[in-house]
Write an enzyme that holds these catalytic residues in place. Structure first.
Site, PDB file in Angstrom:
ATOM      1  N   SER A 249     -70.771  84.471  49.437  1.00 52.20           N
ATOM      2  CA  SER A 249     -71.517  85.382  48.368  1.00 52.20           C
ATOM      3  C   SER A 249     -72.267  84.518  47.281  1.00 52.20           C
ATOM      4  O   SER A 249     -71.818  83.279  46.767  1.00 52.20           O
ATOM      5  CB  SER A 249     -70.262  85.872  47.629  1.00 52.20           C
ATOM      6  N   LYS A 250     -73.387  84.903  46.960  1.00 52.17           N
ATOM      7  CA  LYS A 250     -74.305  84.374  45.961  1.00 52.17           C
ATOM      8  C   LYS A 250     -73.679  84.140  44.675  1.00 52.17           C
ATOM      9  O   LYS A 250     -73.795  83.176  44.036  1.00 52.17           O
ATOM     10  CB  LYS A 250     -75.610  85.263  45.724  1.00 52.17           C
ATOM     11  N   ARG A 251     -72.936  85.276  44.523  1.00 50.86           N
ATOM     12  CA  ARG A 251     -72.247  85.170  43.033  1.00 50.86           C
ATOM     13  C   ARG A 251     -71.239  83.946  42.932  1.00 50.86           C
ATOM     14  O   ARG A 251     -70.959  83.749  41.892  1.00 50.86           O
ATOM     15  CB  ARG A 251     -71.447  86.657  42.964  1.00 50.86           C
ATOM     16  N   ASP A 259     -82.366  79.795  48.101  1.00 47.81           N
ATOM     17  CA  ASP A 259     -81.622  78.729  48.044  1.00 47.81           C
ATOM     18  C   ASP A 259     -82.037  77.581  49.244  1.00 47.81           C
ATOM     19  O   ASP A 259     -82.264  76.375  49.109  1.00 47.81           O
ATOM     20  CB  ASP A 259     -80.244  78.911  47.798  1.00 47.81           C
TER      21      ASP A 259
END
Ligand code: GLU
Length: 479
Positions: A249-251, A259
């Site tokens: 998860s990017k979060r 990225d």
């Protein structure tokens, strides 16, 4: 004709799991001569991020997954954008109200909050259908008075069964489902409503998306039924995991496509790697071009067990793609890394590129590999001791002293001449090649490894610097 769609919400980055969904949608369509549609799902206005659509566009372009159609904006097709179709959804919701399949709900936030029950994780509420029993007059009066409302789906009694290509047949009791909101108070549709309307209007034959939507799918099917529309084929995909227990998860700081690009990965390698993240080809092969993927892809190879994103495997694959690049493309790709690592202007960067190309996993490996060029690092003379080549410090000192005047006498400073001169000395001395090349390589790099051999390093650094570094080696070994 097969028609798939990629329906990302514009979040400002491309999650790896989402990109994989897009790839499978693209492959399902392209492997059967179908169309791949892009739809921007931006009806959640609170989450809207400026410029986020461009990120989606750019990613699909870099990943070589062009979408096939959309509003004509000149040049490449624009995507379908949900917020531009707001009124359509309201019209459809009103049709459902007329059919008795949906209803206005005027409940206030306070009332809805009061329905919430604390569970171990959060406070949840299932809507109690309060507004379902409002009379026609009450509804009309509320609407006349501008009382804010939502439109809810009326879930009918019974059970709903559907088939998913990956997960098989699934049956749910309708009473487990809530009368979900179709149109919000701001007039925008919820994802739950918009996706059904759009998938129908866009003639989508295969809905491919994350397994987190599996539990909502019966509600969507009830909507299709209410409209009398054909239900698409469902392909739900298990999550891409960071480890056994956590989703990528990017979060939580896990890498997005952007990225990874910034970390020195090639789009082609990322695409190849994620293709295999949950899909097994029928052939024993790991490196696939996009054309090969299109040829080979079959939904039968999709797995329902979640796969773990393995950055080491991706790095390996990236290295394989880097090796296959032609020299020119590699240099163009690596140029900025080379230029920021090597500031000396007498160094042939194209040559350095040629030496590092087959040795790196990402472009970020370059700096570490070549930073000795600008400045000889401080190093321990232990580096001169090489077990396999049976070198000792004393021996290295002797060999460096022997080679120094030979190098000083070279007038034509190129790899071949340097190499041959060293070889002559090696033969005269009757030593092994490595017993001369190792100390010279060490003195020139000050590192346990270097991207090329002694004579190549000497050529690269130039005569003056080579002599200076060998003198430095002699000095250190004499201490
Ligand atoms: N907008 C949804 C998402 O980004 C798409 C889900 C779907 O493909 O239907 O998760």
């Amino acid at each position: 004709m097969i028609r798939t769609r990629f329906a990302p919400s514009p979040t400002g980055y491309m999650h790896i799991g989402n990109l994989r969904t897009a790839l499978y949608e693209f492959l399902i369509a392209k492997s059967q001569g179908g169309k791949f549609i892009l739809r921007i799902e931006d009806t959640d206005r609170e989450r809207y991020v400026e410029g986020a659509t461009d990120v989606i566009y750019k990613t699909l372009e870099m990943a070589h997954m062009p979408h096939d159609e959309g509003p004509d904006i000149g040049g490449p097709y624009g995507p379908y954008v949900q917020s531009e179709r707001k009124n359509d959804y309201i019209d459809y919701a009103k049709q459902l109200i007329d059919k008795g399949e949906a209803y206005y709900c005027f409940c206030t936030k306070e009332r809805l909050d009061s329905l919430k029950v604390e569970t171990s994780h959060e406070a949840v509420a299932k809507y109690d259908r309060h507004c379902l029993s409002l009379s026609k007059e009450e509804i009309e009066e509320n609407l006349r008075n501008g009382v804010p409302y939502v439109i809810r789906q009326k879930i009918k009694e019974g059970t709903t069964t559907f088939h998913d290509v990956v997960y098989g047949d699934i049956t749910v009791e309708n009473e487990e489902m809530e009368d979900q909101i179709l149109i919000k108070t701001d007039g925008f549709p919820t994802y739950n409503f918009a996706n059904v309307i759009d998938d129908h209007k866009m003639n989508i034959t295969h809905v491919v998306r994350g397994a987190e939507y599996l539990s909502s799918t019966p509600k969507y099917n009830l909507l299709y039924e209410a409209f009398g529309w054909e239900i698409p084929t469902y392909v739900h995909l298990p999550a891409v995991m960071k480890d056994k227990h956590n989703k990528l998860s990017k979060r939580n700081g896990d890498a997005s496509f952007q990225d990874l690009i910034a970390k020195g990965y090639l789009p082609e390698a990322i695409v190849n790697y994620i293709a295999l993240l949950g899909w097994s080809p029928s052939v024993n092969q790991e490196i696939f071009t996009m054309d090969e993927l299109i040829k080979e892809f079959d939904v039968k190879g999709l797995s329902k067990s979640p796969s773990i994103f393995d950055i080491d495997k991706l790095t390996w694959m990236n290295g394989e793609y880097i090796k296959k690049m032609d020299a020119e493309s590699f240099y163009t790709w690596a140029e900025s890394e080379l230029k920021s690592a090597i500031k000396r202007d007498d160094i042939d960067l194209k040559k350095v590129a040629g030496y590092v190309q087959s040795r790196i996993g990402t472009s970020k490996d370059i700096a570490d590999m070549v930073d000795f060029i600008d400045k000889l690092p401080e190093y321990s003379t232990d580096l001169y001791v090489h077990k396999k080549m049976k070198t000792t410090k004393e021996m290295c000192l002797e060999h460096l002293k022997k080679i120094l005047p030979v190098l000083e006498n070279i007038t034509q400073w190129d790899n071949d001449t340097i190499y041959n001169s060293m070889l002559t000395v090696i033969q005269e001395m009757g030593i092994k090649n490595g017993q001369m090349f190792w100390p010279v390589r060490t003195a020139l790099s000050g590192e346990p490894t270097s991207p090329c051999g002694a004579s190549e390093l000497a050529e690269l650094l130039g005569k003056e610097d080579t002599i200076a570094r060998i003198n430095k080696g002699i000095e250190l070994l004499s201490e």
